[in-house]
Design a protein around this motif. Structure first.
Motif, short mmCIF file in Angstrom:
data_model
loop_
_atom_site.label_atom_id
_atom_site.label_comp_id
_atom_site.label_asym_id
_atom_site.label_seq_id
_atom_site.Cartn_x
_atom_site.Cartn_y
_atom_site.Cartn_z
N ALA A 1 11.48 4.84 15.12
CA ALA A 1 12.12 4.17 16.25
C ALA A 1 13.56 4.64 16.36
CB ALA A 1 12.07 2.66 16.06
N ASP B 1 11.16 -3.31 15.52
CA ASP B 1 11.94 -2.09 15.79
C ASP B 1 13.00 -2.34 16.85
OD1 ASP B 1 10.56 -0.63 13.88
OD2 ASP B 1 9.16 0.25 15.33
N ILE C 1 10.60 0.93 23.51
CA ILE C 1 11.13 1.54 22.30
C ILE C 1 10.72 3.01 22.29
CG2 ILE C 1 11.17 1.49 19.77
CD1 ILE C 1 10.30 -1.49 20.00
N TYR D 1 10.20 6.46 20.25
CA TYR D 1 9.91 6.94 18.89
C TYR D 1 10.02 8.46 18.89
CZ TYR D 1 8.22 2.31 17.79
OH TYR D 1 8.15 0.96 17.58
#
Length: 159
Positions: free
Chosen positions: A58, A14, A51, A53
């Motif tokens: 993502a 991602d 990351i 979300y």
């Protein structure tokens, strides 16, 4: 709206996908200079990254690099266009800045482009001050560099 932040490393698929999207956007916005900074934007394998979300998709990322003397450079900050304005970048910054404090950093710097006015505004609202361009950005009229002194008390105020 369910936003979650994953702490992982730069080899995560991602993160790779998001930074590829970031690079495409930078190329579109700054076609004359983008390739000049590719090497500087490289994130070594195994580097810690975060990351964001949104409902399991993502949509944003960020990381940092140690530039010495207790200063870290926040790098590869990106939120996908359809998810901007939802506070995702601010949440990523919260997590990264807390990690910086945990690791003993006292300041964060970053570079962004002059055309990313919404991001610059958000950074100013979060205590970042515009500074003289540093490192490879010296003399680059398309760059804006910013700095923030990190304090635990301020971070608690954002929570």
């Amino acid at each position: 709206m369910a936003i979650s932040i994953l702490s992982t490393d730069s080899q995560h698929a991602d993160f790779q996908q998001l930074t590829a999207s970031l690079d495409k956007e930078l190329l579109r916005r700054y076609p004359a200079i983008t390739g000049k900074y590719d090497a500087y934007n490289a994130v070594p394998a195994g580097t810690p990254v975060w990351i964001a979300y949104y409902d399991d998709m993502a949509v944003g990322c960020g990381t940092f690099a140690n530039v010495g003397d207790g200063v870290a450079e926040i790098k590869r900050m990106y939120v996908m266009p359809g998810y901007r304005g939802l506070g995702i970048a601010a949440q990523l910054l919260d997590v990264i800045e807390m990690k910086l404090l945990d690791e003993g950093f006292h300041s964060a710097v970053l570079e962004t482009g002059v055309k990313q006015t919404e991001g610059i505004k958000m950074l100013h609202e979060r205590g970042y001050q515009t500074i003289e361009n540093y490192g490879p950005y010296v003399g680059c009229e398309s760059s804006v560099c910013l700095r923030k002194e990190l304090h635990v008390e301020e971070m608690k105020a954002y929570k």
